[in-house]
Design an enzyme around this catalytic site. Structure first.
Site, mmCIF file in Angstrom:
data_model
loop_
_atom_site.group_PDB
_atom_site.id
_atom_site.type_symbol
_atom_site.label_atom_id
_atom_site.label_comp_id
_atom_site.label_asym_id
_atom_site.label_seq_id
_atom_site.Cartn_x
_atom_site.Cartn_y
_atom_site.Cartn_z
ATOM 1 N N HIS B 181 64.092 2.482 -4.229
ATOM 2 C CA HIS B 181 62.941 2.086 -4.501
ATOM 3 C C HIS B 181 62.631 1.104 -6.202
ATOM 4 O O HIS B 181 63.865 1.671 -6.642
ATOM 5 C CB HIS B 181 61.767 3.182 -4.908
ATOM 6 N N SER B 383 62.245 10.071 10.644
ATOM 7 C CA SER B 383 61.470 9.733 9.829
ATOM 8 C C SER B 383 59.660 9.291 10.986
ATOM 9 O O SER B 383 60.060 9.640 11.907
ATOM 10 C CB SER B 383 61.910 8.361 9.967
#
Lengths: 464, 464
Positions: B181, B383
């Site tokens: 991120h 995921s």
């Protein structure tokens, strides 16, 4: 404090996390903070509401819902009581956002830059920009020359302002008075900046003579200065004009960046007649103010305004959000801007002006009444923070939620603090005080001349 | 977007700030983000709701209140619409905090450390500590060995974890994969840390071979590593065990600090059977997770848990709050802990487990349906983030609020994303796509093999 409500149903939920703190125990929050040693590196579990795994049949019985509702009802009751007896922190607890209650259903998130749309549609940038425009007007920066955003709190404003300063002058030294908010020194540490602490006058204002001495010791490096528009403890307003003059006379012309920490007074001072003006027409770089303080808001928030030209130094492109990000936080609370927008719209500049005047009047009333009662007290001219002798009994301090430092305490007179409330407080203080300090003179009120000056002290030595 | 609702009453309030953006104009938020150049140093005022000074007689006429109510009603309508068409961001928009609506009357502020009472009584530490205990249990750190707090967002968790790492190893180098991120790289810049970007595999996981190469080039300095428990774009989970093994084999034993950025999956992965375990029984220093993502919350928030032993390095005594402050922010939103507490109590570990399983199932459904329709798509095993070919039409991207990067877009399948919603989306995509890519082969879908691997690409070259 809810933990001391001592309800069985409540404690049942809390027991698992309580470290044995039960009904009869004395939770840590009831211990006198003054005598309580702040021990680092300890994780002290006081009464807490543990999260308990639901039983398989909870949905059917509804027991869980009922237990939670009971905890919440008791908690609400404690909030009502704690809100009523509150004087020490600069939070305006008088607000009514009932019209906004239905917004709580939405996950409102203003990701990244307020001026650049992200793909996430559930945001409140329209409100945020309206609020920013209002503040930019207040501090006299043109709409196309400012950048800003709504922060999570005053600390984020300071972290941002000082970071902008550092990016503008990477080798700059941070100067801040000793009475600056602790977040300023936290910023210096986080950002690995050299930091010089400057002395203060007895009022709490920065001592510009000491500032100059320090500047002259560091002529080779640019200066980044935190200017307090209302210090935390004494409500002292640093003399911005004098700070600028000192910088220029010390040879720092065009080699300084000023961040104004206006946590509380940044919004009050524009409405005080004799006050030095906080304006971007002077060579300042940024101003921050808290939103939950003078405006009043259910959660902490703040406003940060800086010059657009400075922001490039900070921002970087992030394609993920289709947004650049010059904020400290990425995801940002989208409710806070709507709360602020709502209050600003309802009150307007005129409404705030009236409230500021009322607060200053009431603060004078409190100071005068304290002095009449023989209690040492100080009130800076531009401030609504009344500093006085720390009450001897910590239970009293906690009851009124006074913020204390050493031998002094303060009351911050906010819009929700009425004369009636002050009288209630004053009468209780006078009554208690008569018991604390006996008539035979064996136990005397403390001397606070070191904190507020001899002329404001009412100890046995200094009282007239 | 409210700005495009085009209601006259609304625009009247907005006009003052609108920079001439009226009913017929095309606000910037309607321009395609892909082709929109992100220009730094511009403050672009799109349609906003200006704060207008009230008229003197507003109290009597009620006009102002009516105008504000109208703006808010339109805004609420747009929130409903935008919440309905949302697939791209990892926010669980399905929550009901009706039982908590009355708390909005209170200015709840958890100043400073959650474990040390401040004098400000209107707080929610009891709830906060209950929530922290729950997360510490989830990640297997004993109650008396952890420290943590509820943050404003995932970014604050990363800022905190990396700062703790730096204070433990002041000369440490920060390692983070390229797909980390952006807040991780922001932290490096803020904290003036040396930062090494490590390559990723096609899945988005950190490439431990490249990690080792970089470690061996910097043997003399300790390592601070950001491990992604679910990357932002591909939902890739870095192999924590492999990272630790690589560190130890490269001679970094006891000279590393691992921060796990668990923004979304930090709460999901404990409930996925085959997933590598995120636990403090392994030599990690901190874990952060967002609260507004899988749990769902009206405003951004997060949870940060670290080892108590590390926290001394960071904290400093602050008498003003009768509190030490090892948090990044000083004032902290006291509502967020109550929202989290409420949901954790209602759902429990079992409830989250069920939701995680549902999300993974639905994500597989989406990926399979995309592939059946001849659309390149990838889904990492652990995921619920489905990556696929970026839709050609930016209006479609905005309508579904898809997050895009280069040639790929993603849908994050959250608990509020049902099969019905996915079908609605899939049908609309298939229909639009037939129009975008004509039958004569002149216009072809993009090749995304570079992003998701040849086996997941369905371009003319790679489709089987």
């Amino acid at each position: 404090m809810v933990g001391s409500v001592g309800n069985d149903g409540l404690m049942e939920l809390g027991a698992a996390a309580g470290n044995g703190v039960g009904k009869g125990a004395r939770p840590m929050e009831e211990q006198p903070p003054a005598r309580r040693e702040v021990v680092l590196g300890r994780n002290v579990h006081t009464a807490s509401f543990a999260v308990k795994e639901p039983e398989a049949d909870d949905d059917e019985t509804g027991e869980r819902e009922a237990a939670m509702a009971s905890v919440l009802a008791l908690y609400r009751r404690s909030l009502v009581e704690r809100t009523k007896h509150h004087l020490g922190y600069p939070y305006n607890l008088d607000f009514d956002y009932g019209a906004l209650s239905r917004l709580q259903h939405f996950s409102i998130n203003n990701l990244g830059d307020p001026f650049i749309e992200s793909n996430y549609g559930v945001h409140s940038r329209q409100f945020e920009v309206g609020v920013l425009d209002w503040f930019a007007r207040l501090w006299e920066l043109e709409k196309n020359e400012y950048w800003g955003y709504i922060t999570n709190c005053g600390t984020e404003g300071n972290l941002h302002g000082i970071l902008v300063g550092r990016e503008v002058f990477p080798d700059g030294i941070l100067y801040a008075s000793l009475e600056s908010h602790y977040s300023v020194f936290k910023a210096a540490r986080m950002y690995r900046m050299e930091c010089v602490k400057v002395d203060t006058l007895i009022s709490g204002e920065i001592d510009c003579a000491d500032f100059q001495r320090n500047l002259l010791l560091n002529r080779d490096k640019p200066a980044i200065i935190n200017v307090n528009i209302g210090t935390t403890v004494k409500g002292a307003v640093d003399d911005l004009d004098m700070v600028i003059k000192t910088l220029e006379e010390s040879g720092f012309k065009d080699r300084f960046y000023i961040h104004c920490d206006g946590a509380l007074f940044g919004l009050m001072i524009p409405f005080v007649k004799k006050a030095p003006k906080v304006t971007f027409k002077k060579p300042i770089g940024s101003v921050s103010v808290s939103g939950h303080k003078f405006v009043g808001c259910p959660m902490p928030c703040g406003v940060q305004i800086t010059r657009l030209e400075h922001i490039n130094a900070l921002s970087s492109n992030v394609e993920y959000l289709a947004s650049r990000d010059a904020t400290i936080m990425g995801s940002r609370n989208g409710h806070a801007p709507i709360f602020l927008w709502y209050t600003l719209n309802r009150k307007g500049y005129r409404g705030f002006q009236k409230e500021v005047q009322k607060c200053l009047r009431n603060a004078h009333y409190l100071k005068d009444r304290l002095r009449e009662a023989g209690i040492g007290a100080m009130l800076n001219e531009l401030s609504s923070t009344v500093v006085f002798e720390r009450p001897k009994d910590e239970e009293f301090v906690r009851r009124w939620q006074l913020a204390c430092e050493g031998s002094i305490a303060h009351v911050v007179v906010m819009p929700n603090v009425t004369i009636d409330k002050l009288d209630y407080f004053l009468n209780e203080l006078a009554e208690k005080r008569a018991a604390w300090y006996d008539q035979d003179g064996m136990c005397q009120p403390p001397c606070i001349a070191g904190d507020v000056g001899q002329e404001n002290c009412a100890c046995i030595l200094h009282k007239k």
